[in-house]
Structure formats: C-alpha cells, structure tokens
Design an enzyme around this catalytic site. Sequence first.
Site, PDB file in Angstrom:
ATOM      1  N   LYS A  81     115.856  -6.387   9.768  1.00  0.00           N
ATOM      2  CA  LYS A  81     115.582  -8.207  10.937  1.00  0.00           C
ATOM      3  C   LYS A  81     116.668  -9.339  10.207  1.00  0.00           C
ATOM      4  CE  LYS A  81     112.128  -8.760  14.225  1.00  0.00           C
ATOM      5  NZ  LYS A  81     112.095  -8.904  15.346  1.00  0.00           N
ATOM      6  N   VAL A 185     106.208  -9.961  29.452  1.00  0.00           N
ATOM      7  CA  VAL A 185     104.970  -9.058  29.432  1.00  0.00           C
ATOM      8  C   VAL A 185     104.187  -9.079  30.299  1.00  0.00           C
ATOM      9  CG1 VAL A 185     104.639  -7.011  28.476  1.00  0.00           C
ATOM     10  CG2 VAL A 185     106.466  -8.551  26.989  1.00  0.00           C
TER      11      VAL A 185
END
Length: 370
Positions: A81, A185
Amino acid sequence: MQLFETIVKHGEHEEVVICHNKDAGLKAIIAIHNTALGPALGGTRMWNYQSDEDALVDVLRLSKGMTYKAAASGLNLGGGKAVIIGDPKTQKNEALFRAFGQYVQSLNGRYITAEDVGTTVKDMEYVYAETRWVTGISKSLGGSGDPSPFTAHGVYMGIKASVKEKHKSDSLKGMRVAVQGLGNVGFHLVEELIREGAEVTVSDIDADKCKKVEKQFNVKVVSPDQILAADCDVLAPCALGAIFNDQTIPKLKTKIIAGGANNQLAEARHGQALKELGVLYAPDYVINAGGLMNVFVELEKYSPERALQKTETIYESILAIYEIAKKEDIPTNVAADRIAERRINQIGKLKQKHTGFNPRTFGTLKVDGR
Ligand code: NAD
C-alpha cells in the site's frame, strides 16, 4: 518518531520506502508487506495525516491487510500500500503524482499501485505516465475502470453463500436484507438483490441517494440510526468501518452479517462476540475482494467475463471459511486469517522450491499492452 520500533510493532514488512521530492512537494510512504505469493498490490491513499507517524502506521496496517486479502482470495498477489501525505482537495498536481510514479517504477514491479481513498483514476493516469506498474486505470487506456460493480457482485455471492450456510438454500427470494450505505458498492448490490427478489431495506446519511434508490427500486428506507438494528435476515454494511463494537453488537437482530465495508469489526475480539450470539459473519476482506480480483485480471489481460468468473469464487471462499470456523470452533474472522496464513506459508514455500522465487527479483508479471 521511533521508525524501526513502529515498523516492527506493525508486522514483518519486507520493505518500507520513504519517498520525498521537494520540488514536486511529494511526501509519501510505500510499504511492501509480503510478496511470497506475488507482487504486492494495493492502492495509494492521499490523506492529510496529523503526523508522519500516523501516515506510517496507516500504510503498515493497510499493506498487511492487503497480504491477507489477496491470500485468502486465492490470488497470486502479495500485499502493499502507499500513502501520500497531503490534502487531496488542495495539494494535488501532475508533478506530485508523476514524482510518486517514479518511486513506484523504481521498485520494478515488486509494488503495483491503484487508486484508493483520496486518489482518482485521473491521478493514476499521471502515475501511469511514469510507470507501467499501476492498475485500475480508465478503460480508454486499456484499464478496467470502476471496480465497484465487481465488488458488489462478490458481496452478493458472499451473501448467497452465507444464506446457504444458515438456511441450506442459497435463494435470496423473500430474504429480508438491510443495506447500510448506498454509494458505489451499496447501489450495485441493491440492484442485484432486487433482481433476485429479496426484500430490501436501505439507509444512507445522504438523503439524495436514498431518494434515488427509492425511485428506482422497490425498497424501504430507514434512518441511519435504525439500519444496524433492523429486523432482517442479512445485514450488509456498505459504508464505513468499525461499526460492530460493544455498543452495536447487543442491539443486532440479524443472524447474518455480509457486506462490502472494510474493517467492519472495531476490534478482532468482536468476531468472538458475534460468534457467541450465533451471528454468522462473512469476513470483510474476503467478501469484498471482487474489486481486487478485477484489477488482478487487468494485470493479465482484461476481460470482464474473467473478472466476473473470478469474483464468483467468493461464494466458495466464504463457505470454506465457515467450514474451518465450525471444525476448529473459532470465529470466522480468525478462520479467514488462518486460511490466508496457511496459503502464504504453503504456496510461498512451493514457489521458492520450484522456481527459485526470490521476492527481491520478482517483477516478471506482464502488464498487457504497456
Ligand atoms: P462510497 O463512498 O461510494 O459509499 C459509501 C456510502 O456510505 C456513501 O453514500 C455515504 O453517504 C454512506 N454512509 C456513510 N456513513 C453512513 C452511515 N452511518 N449510515 C448510512 N450510510 C452511510 O464508498 P464505496 O466505494 O461504495 O465503498 C463502501 C465500502 O466498501 C467502504 O468501506 C469501502 O472501503 C469498501 N470497499 C469498496 C470497494 C470498491 O470497489 N468501491 C472495494 C472494497 C471495499
């Protein structure tokens, strides 16, 4: 800041890269947690961190999470990340992202980036100008575009697996599903649930989103403070994290939690609390891996059909976790971690044995057309 103390405290990361370019105003950190299964993939977050220490802790925590997510999802990817320290509203510019792209390039494929909180597809296109090791770029550049429909489809498959586990049939017809959050989502998930005949209750702090969904589908809207305690068969959190805690868990009326939000449990021990109440919890990082699977397919040669196929494996992955949780009498979040750790150990060793795999020299994955 006690640099090494902080790094050691947050897991055994393979590499932490401090990126600084004074002219471009870049201050960023890339953390590569583990590449036993493949190159480390994880998005770049841009956030106005209170301190450099906060940024470091965040990137260490998030990169470790990506290792587990990829491993438990059966992907040949490791965990990484990046965080860019700065205000995403006022401090973005082309030079900043291109300077960051040069750091990503310097890792030669050991770390592959993508968009995340505070960064957009457009920002990633600047990164792409300097490195091919970026994914989730726009369709016009040969990328896969918005991953949310794939994340939502994976969540839908995970809900079906969870219903199968509790009720022996995986049909959602007539099932009462409560969806928290109607963003990228949540919206796509509602669409799929309605298509299968579920009775859907929704909530969002944004009244316009509720109105839009109410207009388009036959759903019931409740206020944000009612949704977690809704009387339903399945609760699907698709908003923020840390929502299952000492205050909310005793009020739950659902017997299944299966939704797309990241880091749903305030602390790992809340998985045990759900188990004791007989609530089946689909571990967040497994059920919401559809977006990651989509960008993984983009790395090979993008095909929406293959991405969809991969996303559907979430059904079996969730059932496998429930099986281990039952067999070993452990909470499902712990079972997911065990599956991930076993795969990293077994497959990671295998790669070393058969291919002489060495994380240091990894970087042979081909990014199509780039
Ligand atoms: P989003 O920002 O588009 O949507 C989140 C929605 O939640 C917003 O509409 C917001 O108004 C709403 N919300 C916030 N607090 C709320 C509350 N208390 N009650 C009800 N609604 C609330 O985000 P998204 O891309 O849809 O992602 C949703 C969740 O899924 C996040 O936790 C994200 O980290 C996770 N996730 C997303 C993806 C993806 O592909 N987008 C992939 C993996 C995980």
